[in-house]
Enzyme design. Structure first.
Site, PDB file in Angstrom:
ATOM      1  CE  LYS A  53      -0.322  -1.422   5.854  1.00 21.92           C
ATOM      2  NZ  LYS A  53      -1.473  -0.504   5.868  1.00 21.92           N
ATOM      3  NE  ARG A  86      -4.029  -4.138   0.977  1.00 22.52           N
ATOM      4  CZ  ARG A  86      -3.053  -3.239   0.950  1.00 22.52           C
ATOM      5  NH1 ARG A  86      -1.814  -3.616   0.876  1.00 22.52           N
ATOM      6  NH2 ARG A  86      -3.339  -1.966   1.013  1.00 22.52           N
ATOM      7  NE  ARG A  98      -1.231   7.990   2.495  1.00 22.65           N
ATOM      8  CZ  ARG A  98      -1.215   6.716   2.829  1.00 22.65           C
ATOM      9  NH1 ARG A  98      -0.776   6.326   4.017  1.00 22.65           N
ATOM     10  NH2 ARG A  98      -1.654   5.798   1.992  1.00 22.65           N
ATOM     11  NE  ARG A 151      -0.868   5.349  -2.135  1.00 21.89           N
ATOM     12  CZ  ARG A 151      -0.966   4.333  -1.279  1.00 21.89           C
ATOM     13  NH1 ARG A 151      -0.052   4.171  -0.351  1.00 21.89           N
ATOM     14  NH2 ARG A 151      -1.970   3.484  -1.354  1.00 21.89           N
ATOM     15  NE  ARG A 197      -6.018   2.735  -0.328  1.00 20.29           N
ATOM     16  CZ  ARG A 197      -5.259   3.806  -0.063  1.00 20.29           C
ATOM     17  NH1 ARG A 197      -5.627   5.010  -0.478  1.00 20.29           N
ATOM     18  NH2 ARG A 197      -4.157   3.664   0.612  1.00 20.29           N
TER      19      ARG A 197
HETATM   20  P1  AMP Z   1      -0.937   0.229  -0.246  1.00 21.98           P
HETATM   21  O1  AMP Z   1       0.170   1.084  -0.773  1.00 21.98           O
HETATM   22  O2  AMP Z   1      -0.457  -0.894   0.611  1.00 21.98           O
HETATM   23  O3  AMP Z   1      -2.037   1.044   0.397  1.00 21.98           O
HETATM   24  O4  AMP Z   1      -1.600  -0.471  -1.525  1.00 21.98           O
HETATM   25  C1  AMP Z   1      -2.183   0.281  -2.558  1.00 21.98           C
HETATM   26  C2  AMP Z   1      -3.063  -0.615  -3.406  1.00 21.98           C
HETATM   27  O5  AMP Z   1      -2.266  -1.645  -4.012  1.00 21.98           O
HETATM   28  C3  AMP Z   1      -4.165  -1.346  -2.660  1.00 21.98           C
HETATM   29  O6  AMP Z   1      -5.343  -0.565  -2.489  1.00 21.98           O
HETATM   30  C4  AMP Z   1      -4.410  -2.532  -3.595  1.00 21.98           C
HETATM   31  O7  AMP Z   1      -5.156  -2.145  -4.752  1.00 21.98           O
HETATM   32  C5  AMP Z   1      -2.996  -2.860  -4.062  1.00 21.98           C
HETATM   33  N1  AMP Z   1      -2.320  -3.834  -3.169  1.00 21.98           N
HETATM   34  C6  AMP Z   1      -1.228  -3.611  -2.385  1.00 21.98           C
HETATM   35  N2  AMP Z   1      -0.871  -4.721  -1.723  1.00 21.98           N
HETATM   36  C7  AMP Z   1      -1.768  -5.679  -2.081  1.00 21.98           C
HETATM   37  C8  AMP Z   1      -1.947  -7.038  -1.710  1.00 21.98           C
HETATM   38  N3  AMP Z   1      -1.143  -7.670  -0.838  1.00 21.98           N
HETATM   39  N4  AMP Z   1      -2.989  -7.718  -2.294  1.00 21.98           N
HETATM   40  C9  AMP Z   1      -3.800  -7.122  -3.170  1.00 21.98           C
HETATM   41  N5  AMP Z   1      -3.700  -5.832  -3.542  1.00 21.98           N
HETATM   42  C10 AMP Z   1      -2.688  -5.113  -3.011  1.00 21.98           C
END
Ligand code: AMP
Length: 215
Positions: free
Chosen positions: A13, A88, A127, A161, A172
């Site tokens: 994404k 989400r 990554r 990360r 996740r």
């Molecule tokens: P991402 O970078 O999108 O993989 O997000 C990393 C982490 O941020 C996720 O595992 C969640 O803990 C939190 N997070 C990101 N976006 C959301 C969302 N829309 N709702 C809830 N938690 C989020």
């Protein structure tokens, strides 16, 4: 144009959102990036979000909905934006509809990036990015041309990360299937859900997204 890029962690994404940003002048809105910035800056929201993020769980809806509601009002979003990592769950999707209606705009497309589960843990846990320019790399699939030197800016500093380790990635993914995948029927019913093959090469996925958005 307002687009949601939808898919599990590691679907690509972020990569595709960056291409859309560059090629179409849309703004990438990544709730994950915004939350990581809040954690790094130790803001009130950042402190509340950190434990959940480290555990691979979703941060509470009020935090992420609040962040997006503020962000989409900014001037740079007037030409359109790409949501990457939001919504989400169904409550977030419903809240988004309300926010967009208040702004007098609507969603153009929800692009689901379909991927093979088995590939995801490897994709995500391998990554890393350049600490200076954020160029993305992977331990086995996408190494810099000269080991330890960023192809894009020449920096020798890289970062990973905290939540891109095999254990947290598995959590996740569980969260994705339990909470996020149930959003798909919500958009299918609205007739705006489209699929692309997230396992294809980056430029091929980008071409599929272009085709979907032109349709
Ligand atoms: P991402 O970078 O999108 O993989 O997000 C990393 C982490 O941020 C996720 O595992 C969640 O803990 C939190 N997070 C990101 N976006 C959301 C969302 N829309 N709702 C809830 N938690 C989020």
């Amino acid at each position: 144009m307002i687009i949601i890029l939808f898919g599990p962690p590691g679907a690509g994404k972020g990569t595709q959102a960056q291409l859309l940003e560059k090629n179409r002048g849309l703004v990438q809105l990544s709730t994950g990036d915004m939350l990581r910035a809040a954690v790094a800056a130790e803001t009130h929201y950042g402190k509340k979000a950190k434990d959940k993020m480290d555990a691979g769980q979703l941060v509470s809806d009020d935090i992420v909905i609040g962040i997006i509601a503020d962000r989409i009002k900014a001037d740079d979003c007037k030409n359109g934006f790409i949501l990457d990592g939001f919504p989400r769950n169904v409550a977030q999707a419903q809240a988004l509809d309300v926010m967009l209606a208040e702004e007098g705009v609507k969603l153009d497309a929800v692009v689901q990036m379909e991927v093979d589960d088995a590939a995801l843990v490897d994709r995500v846990s391998g990554r890393y990015t350049c600490a200076k320019c954020n160029e993305g790399y992977h331990d086995t699939n996408l190494k810099p041309a000269v080991e330890g030197v960023c192809d894009n800016c020449g920096s020798t500093e890289f970062k990973r990360r905290d939540d891109d380790n095999a254990e947290t990635v598995a959590k996740r993914l569980d969260e994705y299937y339990a909470q996020t995948a149930p959003v798909l029927p919500y958009y299918a019913e609205q007739g705006i859900l489209q699929q692309v093959d997230g396992m294809a090469a980056v430029n091929e996925v980008a071409a599929q997204i272009d085709a979907v958005l032109a349709a």
